[in-house]
Design a protein around this motif. Structure first.
Motif, PDB file in Angstrom:
ATOM      1  N   TYR A 123       0.813  -1.288   0.280  1.00 15.01           N
ATOM      2  CA  TYR A 123      -0.080   0.131   0.165  1.00 15.01           C
ATOM      3  C   TYR A 123       0.850   1.383   0.138  1.00 15.01           C
ATOM      4  N   SER A 124       2.052   1.228   0.780  1.00 11.66           N
ATOM      5  CA  SER A 124       2.782   2.487   0.858  1.00 11.66           C
ATOM      6  C   SER A 124       3.678   2.458  -0.160  1.00 11.66           C
ATOM      7  N   TYR A 125       3.930   1.385  -0.814  1.00 11.36           N
ATOM      8  CA  TYR A 125       4.813   1.531  -2.058  1.00 11.36           C
ATOM      9  C   TYR A 125       4.067   2.093  -3.225  1.00 11.36           C
ATOM     10  N   VAL A 126       2.842   1.635  -3.433  1.00 12.74           N
ATOM     11  CA  VAL A 126       2.195   1.956  -4.480  1.00 12.74           C
ATOM     12  C   VAL A 126       1.772   3.674  -4.254  1.00 12.74           C
ATOM     13  N   THR A 127       1.371   4.005  -3.253  1.00 14.44           N
ATOM     14  CA  THR A 127       0.750   5.509  -2.826  1.00 14.44           C
ATOM     15  C   THR A 127       1.824   6.430  -2.743  1.00 14.44           C
ATOM     16  N   LYS A 128       3.219   5.879  -2.547  1.00 11.39           N
ATOM     17  CA  LYS A 128       4.165   6.812  -2.151  1.00 11.39           C
ATOM     18  C   LYS A 128       5.575   6.585  -3.033  1.00 11.39           C
ATOM     19  N   ASP A 129       6.229   5.212  -3.002  1.00 17.56           N
ATOM     20  CA  ASP A 129       7.438   5.399  -3.755  1.00 17.56           C
ATOM     21  C   ASP A 129       7.195   5.128  -5.270  1.00 17.56           C
ATOM     22  N   LEU A 130       6.250   4.434  -5.579  1.00 15.76           N
ATOM     23  CA  LEU A 130       6.236   4.136  -6.991  1.00 15.76           C
ATOM     24  C   LEU A 130       5.662   5.578  -7.655  1.00 15.76           C
ATOM     25  N   LEU A 131       4.908   6.254  -7.164  1.00 24.56           N
ATOM     26  CA  LEU A 131       4.313   7.523  -7.702  1.00 24.56           C
ATOM     27  C   LEU A 131       5.485   8.691  -7.566  1.00 24.56           C
ATOM     28  N   GLU A 132       6.002   8.615  -6.726  1.00 21.23           N
ATOM     29  CA  GLU A 132       7.329   9.728  -6.591  1.00 21.23           C
ATOM     30  C   GLU A 132       8.376   9.441  -7.647  1.00 21.23           C
ATOM     31  N   ALA A 133       8.641   8.092  -7.841  1.00 19.18           N
ATOM     32  CA  ALA A 133       9.520   7.625  -8.725  1.00 19.18           C
ATOM     33  C   ALA A 133       9.403   8.047 -10.129  1.00 19.18           C
ATOM     34  N   VAL A 134       8.106   7.599 -10.605  1.00 27.23           N
ATOM     35  CA  VAL A 134       7.539   7.746 -11.788  1.00 27.23           C
ATOM     36  C   VAL A 134       7.445   9.064 -12.267  1.00 27.23           C
ATOM     37  N   ASP A 135       6.854   9.913 -11.270  1.00 28.83           N
ATOM     38  CA  ASP A 135       6.888  11.306 -11.611  1.00 28.83           C
ATOM     39  C   ASP A 135       7.945  12.274 -11.645  1.00 28.83           C
ATOM     40  N   ALA A 136       9.053  11.726 -11.000  1.00 31.57           N
ATOM     41  CA  ALA A 136      10.306  12.561 -11.152  1.00 31.57           C
ATOM     42  C   ALA A 136      11.049  12.165 -12.383  1.00 31.57           C
ATOM     43  N   ALA A 137      10.813  10.776 -12.750  1.00 29.49           N
ATOM     44  CA  ALA A 137      11.808  10.233 -13.828  1.00 29.49           C
ATOM     45  C   ALA A 137      11.083  10.433 -15.456  1.00 29.49           C
ATOM     46  N   PHE A 138       9.765  10.590 -15.221  1.00 34.20           N
ATOM     47  CA  PHE A 138       9.046  10.558 -16.602  1.00 34.20           C
ATOM     48  C   PHE A 138       8.182  11.882 -16.626  1.00 34.20           C
ATOM     49  N   PRO A 139       7.852  12.151 -18.093  1.00 35.00           N
ATOM     50  CA  PRO A 139       6.980  13.340 -18.435  1.00 35.00           C
ATOM     51  C   PRO A 139       5.512  13.155 -17.837  1.00 35.00           C
ATOM     52  N   LEU A 140       5.173  12.907 -16.652  1.00 31.95           N
ATOM     53  CA  LEU A 140       3.844  12.477 -16.141  1.00 31.95           C
ATOM     54  C   LEU A 140       3.374  13.567 -15.532  1.00 31.95           C
ATOM     55  N   ASP A 141       1.977  13.788 -15.363  1.00 31.10           N
ATOM     56  CA  ASP A 141       1.437  14.873 -14.744  1.00 31.10           C
ATOM     57  C   ASP A 141       0.615  14.289 -13.541  1.00 31.10           C
ATOM     58  N   PRO A 142       0.858  14.390 -12.393  1.00 27.38           N
ATOM     59  CA  PRO A 142       0.449  13.863 -10.987  1.00 27.38           C
ATOM     60  C   PRO A 142      -1.077  14.403 -10.644  1.00 27.38           C
ATOM     61  N   ALA A 143      -1.370  15.573 -11.464  1.00 24.66           N
ATOM     62  CA  ALA A 143      -2.730  16.243 -11.082  1.00 24.66           C
ATOM     63  C   ALA A 143      -3.832  15.249 -12.213  1.00 24.66           C
ATOM     64  N   ARG A 144      -3.340  14.640 -13.043  1.00 27.54           N
ATOM     65  CA  ARG A 144      -4.138  13.913 -13.795  1.00 27.54           C
ATOM     66  C   ARG A 144      -3.804  12.467 -13.947  1.00 27.54           C
ATOM     67  N   ARG A 145      -4.364  11.850 -12.623  1.00 24.01           N
ATOM     68  CA  ARG A 145      -3.697  10.392 -12.593  1.00 24.01           C
ATOM     69  C   ARG A 145      -5.071   9.563 -12.138  1.00 24.01           C
ATOM     70  N   GLY A 146      -5.170   8.390 -12.747  1.00 25.68           N
ATOM     71  CA  GLY A 146      -6.050   7.586 -12.532  1.00 25.68           C
ATOM     72  C   GLY A 146      -5.526   6.163 -12.145  1.00 25.68           C
ATOM     73  N   ILE A 147      -6.302   5.278 -11.700  1.00 26.28           N
ATOM     74  CA  ILE A 147      -5.973   3.648 -11.320  1.00 26.28           C
ATOM     75  C   ILE A 147      -7.164   2.837 -11.591  1.00 26.28           C
ATOM     76  N   PHE A 148      -6.320   1.507 -12.275  1.00 25.43           N
ATOM     77  CA  PHE A 148      -7.428   0.537 -12.247  1.00 25.43           C
ATOM     78  C   PHE A 148      -6.610  -0.735 -12.299  1.00 25.43           C
ATOM     79  N   GLY A 149      -7.235  -1.949 -12.225  1.00 31.42           N
ATOM     80  CA  GLY A 149      -6.467  -3.091 -12.064  1.00 31.42           C
ATOM     81  C   GLY A 149      -7.663  -4.151 -12.101  1.00 31.42           C
ATOM     82  N   HIS A 150      -6.812  -5.612 -11.953  1.00 28.74           N
ATOM     83  CA  HIS A 150      -7.692  -6.825 -12.256  1.00 28.74           C
ATOM     84  C   HIS A 150      -7.471  -7.590 -11.034  1.00 28.74           C
ATOM     85  N   SER A 151      -8.625  -8.344 -10.606  1.00 28.77           N
ATOM     86  CA  SER A 151      -8.750  -9.239  -9.461  1.00 28.77           C
ATOM     87  C   SER A 151      -8.248  -8.899  -8.456  1.00 28.77           C
TER      88      SER A 151
END
Length: 282
Positions: A123-151
């Motif tokens: 839970y902490s990894y997805v909500t903190k570490d992952l988002l911080e890593a991708v937001d810093a390393a790639f041209p992504l907009d944290p204000a326009r972020r959605g989430i989906f998944g399977h099972s």
């Protein structure tokens, strides 16, 4: 938080990268994939809205990228997609021989029980570490972020979004485990990770969260469920999510798809609908 790029592939006009970084939450290296749309070519426009995909039991960061057929749809909207691994892995990380516990089965919770607590902090990894890593390393907009998944990942997407409306503006799921409090998968995993006190499980049960007042900020939750899914009656129980939503006046749309099972063939059939739906909200 440094991101190491392991492999790069061109697909559907965009760029797919497999990455690894060190997670403070899990205390291990973690892998994820990130696809950025064709609009990013040659340093083009951005940052881009993006979706985080959470996979199910036994999956890695690779299953969605190779099986879902999502990137052609995402390219139409200029939406990026991030897909993390489902658990910590490696030497010294606890595991279980069963497919539904341990490595590959992190359930997107922060474990409090041994031997899981030292590393299984998904839970902490997805909500903190992952988002911080991708937001810093790639041209992504944290204000326009959605989430989906399977099972299991549908469970993770629903519970994480409901608890974090400031992080995610849209949420959908395929064949989600909507109520771990009321199914064998949830009973096994949450007992192991969180202990026997079922009151502690409510924070990781989408139906319980909605009953407890979470869900404001989302205009709708979209779910697709195959009617030929062998886990439908015993494990998934989408009617419980519909009932919780109706009671809380939260719009829950469950589309029941005749003849479809629990596999990525099902996901690939309707992934375009979900990406269209998210793009309209991002």
């Amino acid at each position: 938080m440094m991101v190491e790029i392991l492999n790069t592939h061109r697909t559907q006009g965009g760029t797919l990268r497999y990455c690894r970084h060190d997670s403070a939450s899990t205390g291990t290296p973690m892998k994820f994939s990130v696809w950025v749309p064709p609009q990013a070519k040659d340093g083009g426009e951005g940052p881009f809205p993006y979706l985080v995909w959470l996979s199910g039991l036994t999956c890695t960061e690779d299953n969605f990228t190779t099986k879902a057929g999502a990137y052609a749809w995402a390219a139409r909207h200029g939406v990026a997609i991030v897909a993390p691994d489902t658990s910590p892995r490696g030497e010294g990380v606890a595991d279980d021989p069963a497919y539904d516990l341990g490595q590959g089965a992190g359930f997107y919770v922060d474990a409090t029980e041994e031997p899981w607590a030292p590393h299984f902090q998904m839970y902490s990894y997805v909500t903190k570490d992952l988002l911080e890593a991708v937001d810093a390393a790639f041209p992504l907009d944290p204000a326009r972020r959605g989430i989906f998944g399977h099972s299991m990942g549908g469970h993770g997407a629903l519970t994480i979004a409901l608890r974090n409306p400031g992080l995610f503006k849209s949420v959908s799921a395929f064949s989600p485990i909507v109520s771990p409090l009321n199914c064998p998968w949830g009973d096994k995993a949450l007992t192991a990770y969180l202990g026997p006190d079922r009151a502690a499980w409510r924070a990781h049960d989408a139906c319980a969260l909605i009953e407890d007042g979470f869900g404001e900020g989302f205009d709708e939750i979209l779910v697709d469920q195959g009617l030929a899914d062998s886990f439908l009656e015993n494990q998934l129980k989408p009617e419980l999510l519909e009932e919780a939503g109706a009671e809380a006046r939260l719009k829950v749309t469950v589309r029941r798809q005749e003849g479809y099972d629990h596999s990525y063939f099902f996901i690939a059939s309707f992934i375009g609908d979900h990406i269209d739906w998210h793009a309209a909200r991002l």
